[in-house]
Design an enzyme around this catalytic site. Structure first.
Site, PDB file in Angstrom:
ATOM      1  N   ASP A 136      66.805  71.879  16.550  1.00 20.89           N
ATOM      2  CA  ASP A 136      67.527  71.804  17.645  1.00 20.89           C
ATOM      3  C   ASP A 136      66.960  72.531  18.895  1.00 20.89           C
ATOM      4  O   ASP A 136      67.616  73.340  19.670  1.00 20.89           O
ATOM      5  CB  ASP A 136      69.030  72.608  17.444  1.00 20.89           C
ATOM      6  CG  ASP A 136      69.996  72.356  18.376  1.00 20.89           C
ATOM      7  OD1 ASP A 136      70.005  71.224  18.975  1.00 20.89           O
ATOM      8  OD2 ASP A 136      70.901  73.238  18.621  1.00 20.89           O
ATOM      9  N   GLY A 167      54.040  70.082   0.682  1.00 18.44           N
ATOM     10  CA  GLY A 167      54.388  68.972  -0.306  1.00 18.44           C
ATOM     11  C   GLY A 167      54.706  69.537  -1.611  1.00 18.44           C
ATOM     12  O   GLY A 167      54.247  69.146  -2.974  1.00 18.44           O
ATOM     13  N   GLY A 222      78.378  77.656  26.428  1.00 21.35           N
ATOM     14  CA  GLY A 222      77.639  77.471  27.550  1.00 21.35           C
ATOM     15  C   GLY A 222      76.320  78.608  27.214  1.00 21.35           C
ATOM     16  O   GLY A 222      75.575  78.438  28.033  1.00 21.35           O
ATOM     17  N   ASN A 223      76.537  79.430  26.155  1.00 22.20           N
ATOM     18  CA  ASN A 223      75.173  80.241  25.972  1.00 22.20           C
ATOM     19  C   ASN A 223      74.068  79.470  25.238  1.00 22.20           C
ATOM     20  O   ASN A 223      73.085  79.998  25.018  1.00 22.20           O
ATOM     21  CB  ASN A 223      75.823  81.536  24.882  1.00 22.20           C
ATOM     22  CG  ASN A 223      76.040  82.677  25.835  1.00 22.20           C
ATOM     23  OD1 ASN A 223      77.202  83.071  25.628  1.00 22.20           O
ATOM     24  ND2 ASN A 223      75.297  83.483  26.324  1.00 22.20           N
ATOM     25  N   SER A 224      74.405  78.279  24.681  1.00 29.93           N
ATOM     26  CA  SER A 224      73.407  77.515  24.094  1.00 29.93           C
ATOM     27  C   SER A 224      72.328  77.367  24.885  1.00 29.93           C
ATOM     28  O   SER A 224      72.210  76.972  25.979  1.00 29.93           O
ATOM     29  CB  SER A 224      74.068  76.017  23.875  1.00 29.93           C
ATOM     30  OG  SER A 224      74.963  76.071  22.720  1.00 29.93           O
ATOM     31  N   HIS A 284      70.953  69.972  21.506  1.00 27.55           N
ATOM     32  CA  HIS A 284      72.148  69.558  21.793  1.00 27.55           C
ATOM     33  C   HIS A 284      72.688  69.621  23.260  1.00 27.55           C
ATOM     34  O   HIS A 284      73.642  69.260  23.622  1.00 27.55           O
ATOM     35  CB  HIS A 284      73.174  70.059  20.839  1.00 27.55           C
ATOM     36  CG  HIS A 284      73.522  71.389  21.038  1.00 27.55           C
ATOM     37  ND1 HIS A 284      72.625  72.586  20.201  1.00 27.55           N
ATOM     38  CD2 HIS A 284      74.421  72.250  21.850  1.00 27.55           C
ATOM     39  CE1 HIS A 284      73.345  73.845  20.612  1.00 27.55           C
ATOM     40  NE2 HIS A 284      74.477  73.523  21.427  1.00 27.55           N
TER      41      HIS A 284
END
Length: 334
Positions: A90, A238, A180-182, A60
């Site tokens: 992500d 599965g 902003g730490n992402s 993101h």
């Protein structure tokens, strides 16, 4: 600190009736809100994982970006290109044209314990090289944030999402992280990377004591796949899994109260069924690692590629047996 970078992005977008990009991750990444046709500058963090310019961050952070700029701790600035992304976890890998960079060493996220001290490094609120400390609050945490994002994207497109299902097995920490730490680093006290900071649970969009990081064991697998293959090679067992508790154990009349109950098998070829598993089995370990939650189970399997094997420890009517299962791709092939 030298192995964590500042990522700036430029995104041009048109206002829509429902803008899914500014959904569960919008506040954490640091984008402003607003309507109309505008260009936004976002900011996030990334971690150098190899000296030749590969940087891992959150999907993101780079999703939809027209331009990406990476600022090193020594203030050198580079244009970056996206090597590949994995929305299911992500995670994303980007690369800058630089050599001999100070890469972080991967730590063993399985070995960290609840209560252990960890340090978060990133660029909150566009402040570069910020370090905060906390403890590991929980492991194998699923919070539904990726599923929520996928649903929002599907509604915005007017179509059902098709692809890998969201994979969440977060490390929860109370180290202070903010917008902003992402994509920044969660490290142990040896300075080893144990997670990529990804999300916060907050009613305000800022720190409220609950931060979540993708464990480094999964980060290492996903990033190496992206670099080597251009995308993630994910293995599948599965089965239709269900996380057990004491009530469900009584309902299904099984001999253990924790583990993964085999409700059924997926459509088409099932690696687990062919290996000898049956409906009603309870998986208690994957490759010797105990599993008491569905997120942890999915994480352990997701670390393997199609064609590789996992050993499942199964409780069947009180008897315990190990089964070697050769994983397949999402379509059931090898």
């Amino acid at each position: 600190v030298h192995g964590v970078v500042h990522i700036r992005s430029e995104i041009s977008r048109k206002s829509t009736s429902y803008d899914y990009f500014f959904g569960p991750f919008g506040d954490f990444f640091g984008y402003p809100h607003g309507g109309g046709d505008q260009t936004y500058e976002g900011f996030g963090s990334g971690v150098i994982i190899s000296g030749d310019g590969y940087v891992v961050t959150n999907n993101h952070v780079v999703e939809g970006a027209d331009e990406l700029e990476v600022v090193l701790n020594d203030k050198h600035t580079y244009k970056a290109k996206v090597i590949g992304t994995d929305p299911s976890t992500d995670l994303a890998v980007i690369q800058i044209p630089a050599k001999d960079l100070p890469a972080l060493t991967f730590g063993n996220s399985d070995a960290i314990k609840v209560g252990e001290w960890v340090v978060a490094v990133g660029n909150p609120f566009n402040f570069e090289s910020t370090v905060t400390a906390g403890i590991v609050s929980a492991k194998g945490r699923g919070i539904g944030i990726l599923a929520e994002k996928f649903q929002q994207q599907s509604r915005a497109r007017g179509s059902q999402f098709k692809g890998d299902t969201p994979l969440e097995s977060f490390i929860q920490t109370d180290a202070v992280v903010n917008p902003g730490n992402s994509g920044g680093a969660l490290v142990n006290l040896k300075g080893e990377l144990v997670g990529i900071n990804t999300a916060i649970a907050s009613p305000t969009g800022s720190y409220a004591g609950y931060a979540f990081a993708v464990p480094s064991s999964l980060v290492k697998k996903v990033s190496s796949d992206i670099i080597k293959y251009g995308g993630v090679q994910r293995g599948y067992i599965g089965i239709i899994p269900e996380e057990l508790d004491s009530k469900k154990a009584e309902q299904y009349d099984v001999k253990v109260a924790t583990g993964i109950y085999v409700q059924g098998f997926g459509e088409g070829n099932s690696a687990a069924k062919d290996a000898g598993l049956k409906v009603g089995d309870v998986i208690t370990k994957v490759d010797g690692v105990e599993v008491d939650s569905d997120p942890k189970f999915r994480e352990l399997v997701a670390r393997k590629r199609p064609g590789e094997s996992v050993v499942l420890t199964v409780n069947r009517g009180g008897s315990v047996k190990d089964y070697s299962v050769m994983l397949r791709n999402r379509e059931g092939g090898r």
